[in-house]
Scaffold this motif. Structure first.
Motif, PDB file in Angstrom:
ATOM      1  N   LYS A   1       0.824  -1.214   0.000  1.00  0.00           N
ATOM      2  CA  LYS A   1       0.000   0.000   0.000  1.00  0.00           C
ATOM      3  C   LYS A   1       0.857   1.263   0.000  1.00  0.00           C
ATOM      4  N   ASP A   2       1.925   1.251   0.828  1.00  0.00           N
ATOM      5  CA  ASP A   2       2.709   2.473   0.981  1.00  0.00           C
ATOM      6  C   ASP A   2       4.220   2.250   0.859  1.00  0.00           C
ATOM      7  N   PHE A   3       4.628   1.005   0.574  1.00  0.00           N
ATOM      8  CA  PHE A   3       6.041   0.629   0.393  1.00  0.00           C
ATOM      9  C   PHE A   3       6.859   0.728   1.685  1.00  0.00           C
ATOM     10  N   LYS A   4       6.223   1.030   2.812  1.00  0.00           N
ATOM     11  CA  LYS A   4       6.961   1.069   4.069  1.00  0.00           C
ATOM     12  C   LYS A   4       7.275  -0.334   4.587  1.00  0.00           C
ATOM     13  N   ASP A   5       6.598  -1.337   4.033  1.00  0.00           N
ATOM     14  CA  ASP A   5       6.851  -2.719   4.435  1.00  0.00           C
ATOM     15  C   ASP A   5       7.786  -3.450   3.461  1.00  0.00           C
ATOM     16  N   MET A   6       8.390  -2.698   2.545  1.00  0.00           N
ATOM     17  CA  MET A   6       9.287  -3.287   1.551  1.00  0.00           C
ATOM     18  C   MET A   6      10.740  -3.143   2.002  1.00  0.00           C
ATOM     19  N   LEU A   7      11.595  -4.009   1.500  1.00  0.00           N
ATOM     20  CA  LEU A   7      13.017  -3.944   1.819  1.00  0.00           C
ATOM     21  C   LEU A   7      13.653  -2.698   1.207  1.00  0.00           C
ATOM     22  N   SER A   8      14.572  -2.091   1.947  1.00  0.00           N
ATOM     23  CA  SER A   8      15.302  -0.934   1.404  1.00  0.00           C
ATOM     24  C   SER A   8      16.755  -0.996   1.888  1.00  0.00           C
ATOM     25  N   PRO A   9      17.498  -2.008   1.412  1.00  0.00           N
ATOM     26  CA  PRO A   9      18.879  -2.172   1.874  1.00  0.00           C
ATOM     27  C   PRO A   9      19.804  -1.100   1.305  1.00  0.00           C
TER      28      PRO A   9
END
Length: 200
Positions: free
Chosen positions: A72-80
């Protein structure tokens, strides 16, 4: 009796490739964000072969898991932290919807993931185990990322794996050929879409 249904093997005969009660199809990331540059197979070719496999599994009442990345907001996606910036996502309208060629049905099990692999943080393993499934046929985009990571997870969970090798493709030919030649043979069996359709 259909060869794929015949589990009664006689001496010297090859066991059928697929036991429909114990085998699932897992389709990786065939969603509307797919771009244009893939090798050695085009996205269109992969989608066409994956659609044949989904139809086959559905026709036998077998388990079909359609996997996609969704947020929904990409806050739960990986961001290494990376040395090289990742390629930009093709976030078109409806980017997380499955391509229409798959013809999603009510019997399909939808897996929404937030990373490369389809097992971590999802109920895929639970759904497979509760159905006594011990084998997966895997396909999708891309060979060396979503497919490879999911296959490694499946391997570590103890599943037998069949790679539908022309129903998947890489961002580059080298990516696809590396996992096809080096990684996949150590985790499972490699078959073409046609071989899966024929059960050999």
């Amino acid at each position: 009796m259909n060869q794929l249904h015949d589990n009664h093997t006689h001496s010297g005969q090859r066991e059928p490739l697929i036991d429909w009660n114990r085998t699932a199809l897992v389709v990786i990331d065939l969603q509307k964000w797919i771009g244009q540059q893939y090798a050695p197979y085009s996205a269109e070719a992969v989608i066409a072969n994956a659609a044949k496999l989904t139809q086959l599994f559905r026709s036998h009442g077998a388990f079909v898991a359609l996997v996609h990345v969704s947020s929904k907001d990409f806050k739960d996606m990986l961001s290494p932290k990376l040395d090289t910036a990742p390629p930009k996502l093709n976030l078109v309208e409806g980017w997380d919807e499955f391509v229409p060629e798959l013809g999603v049905t009510e019997t399909d099990h939808i897996i929404s993931k937030k990373q490369w692999g389809a097992f971590h943080g999802t109920d895929l393993d639970l759904q497979l185990r509760r159905r006594n499934i011990d084998t997966i046929v895997i396909c999708g985009i891309t060979s060396g990322i979503g497919v490879d990571t999911t296959a490694r997870e499946a391997f570590q969970h103890g599943y037998d794996i069949i790679f539908a090798i022309d129903a998947m493709t890489g961002f580059t030919k080298a990516e696809h050929e590396h996992v096809r030649d080096v990684i996949f043979p150590r985790m499972g069996r490699i078959r073409t879409t046609e071989e899966v359709l024929k059960g050999i």
